[in-house]
Every structure is written in C-alpha cells, then in structure tokens.
Write an enzyme that holds these catalytic residues in place. Structure first.
Site, PDB file in Angstrom:
ATOM      1  N   SER A 164      34.083  27.876  37.947  1.00  0.00           N
ATOM      2  CA  SER A 164      32.945  27.395  39.414  1.00  0.00           C
ATOM      3  C   SER A 164      34.239  26.127  40.030  1.00  0.00           C
ATOM      4  O   SER A 164      35.043  26.234  38.740  1.00  0.00           O
ATOM      5  CB  SER A 164      32.076  26.839  38.992  1.00  0.00           C
ATOM      6  OG  SER A 164      32.563  25.612  37.698  1.00  0.00           O
ATOM      7  N   ALA A 198      40.242  30.043  36.947  1.00  0.00           N
ATOM      8  CA  ALA A 198      41.178  29.504  38.388  1.00  0.00           C
ATOM      9  C   ALA A 198      41.368  28.253  37.621  1.00  0.00           C
ATOM     10  O   ALA A 198      42.465  27.906  38.582  1.00  0.00           O
ATOM     11  CB  ALA A 198      39.917  29.255  39.198  1.00  0.00           C
ATOM     12  N   THR A 214      36.096  31.499  43.875  1.00  0.00           N
ATOM     13  CA  THR A 214      35.301  31.218  42.767  1.00  0.00           C
ATOM     14  C   THR A 214      33.774  30.334  43.447  1.00  0.00           C
ATOM     15  O   THR A 214      33.410  31.148  44.857  1.00  0.00           O
ATOM     16  CB  THR A 214      35.527  30.374  42.492  1.00  0.00           C
ATOM     17  OG1 THR A 214      35.241  29.879  40.799  1.00  0.00           O
ATOM     18  CG2 THR A 214      35.971  28.884  43.076  1.00  0.00           C
ATOM     19  N   TYR A 215      33.162  29.866  43.265  1.00  0.00           N
ATOM     20  CA  TYR A 215      31.801  29.309  43.577  1.00  0.00           C
ATOM     21  C   TYR A 215      31.863  27.893  43.409  1.00  0.00           C
ATOM     22  O   TYR A 215      32.421  27.371  42.374  1.00  0.00           O
ATOM     23  CB  TYR A 215      30.527  30.458  42.896  1.00  0.00           C
ATOM     24  CG  TYR A 215      30.308  30.064  41.319  1.00  0.00           C
ATOM     25  CD1 TYR A 215      29.763  29.440  40.878  1.00  0.00           C
ATOM     26  CD2 TYR A 215      30.169  30.866  40.761  1.00  0.00           C
ATOM     27  CE1 TYR A 215      29.576  28.918  39.935  1.00  0.00           C
ATOM     28  CE2 TYR A 215      30.689  30.695  38.914  1.00  0.00           C
ATOM     29  CZ  TYR A 215      29.951  29.397  38.786  1.00  0.00           C
ATOM     30  OH  TYR A 215      30.115  29.575  37.169  1.00  0.00           O
TER      31      TYR A 215
END
Length: 126
Positions: free
Chosen positions: A25, A75, A57-58
């Site tokens: 995330s 990431a 991503t989030y």
C-alpha cells in the site's frame, strides 16, 4: 459517453518511508488524503519523479499532520525515502458530471505540508 479524468493529485510529495516487509500500500498523511479527496483503500497511481518509475497501489491512512508518505510492500522497490512523487487518482464521469468536473490538486513542500490547492493546472509553456 464516459470519460476517465484526473480526480485528484498530490504534487511532488516526498517519500518519507519505504517498507518492503509490510502489507502493500502507500500510507499517506490523513490531512493530505482529505485535501485531495482520496479515500482509504482507493487505487492510486504513483509517478516517481526521481527515478521515472510508475506504479499502482492503494492508499491507507497515516497519522494526521505527520507528513508521512510511506511506500510499502513490493512497491518499496520503486521508491526510496527522499524521492519526489506525484500521487494521482482517476475517476470516470458521464457528460452531465463533466459539466461540474474539477480535479482536486494539492501542492506540498519538502515536508509534505500543503502549500497550495487548485482545481486547474496553469497553461504550460515549453
């Protein structure tokens, strides 16, 4: 007709943490999420100005006022502390919604404190 448009942007935020062994995330200071109208768990695009990487991503919430931008999980290979990033979200709008459309553009300083908000990008000259 549907159009996919920029919904919001955090411009030139500084990565504060890069946590490889964390659930994937990007943790973002809650005040920045609110200013940019980004919801927790919303998909975000990250464009790394420092190295050219682009990834999806989030968003998750970091403490309000902390200035945290923490790129987590896989990431973390794409961003390091000190890197400048642009964080963007997109949404799809119909023609009626387009009449009221305006993105939320949030500009921050090196400490990720908000210095300006806008709904338009000035004309760019080469």
């Amino acid at each position: 007709m549907q159009r996919t448009m920029l919904k919001s942007k955090l411009h030139r935020a500084t990565v504060t943490h890069s946590e490889l062994h964390y659930e994937g995330s990007c943790a973002i200071d809650e005040s920045l999420l609110e200013a940019a109208n980004i919801h927790e768990y919303e998909q975000i695009q990250i464009y790394n100005v420092s190295n050219g990487e682009r990834f999806t991503t989030y968003a998750i919430r970091a403490a309000r006022g902390s200035g945290v931008i923490s790129v987590n999980g896989a990431a973390a290979h794409k961003a390091n502390p000190g890197d400048l990033v642009i964080i963007a979200t997109y949404a799809t709008y119909n023609e009626l919604e387009m009449a009221r459309y305006a993105p939320e553009l949030v500009y921050v300083d090196a400490a990720n404190a908000i210095v300006d908000t806008r709904q338009t990008i000035p004309v760019q000259a080469a």
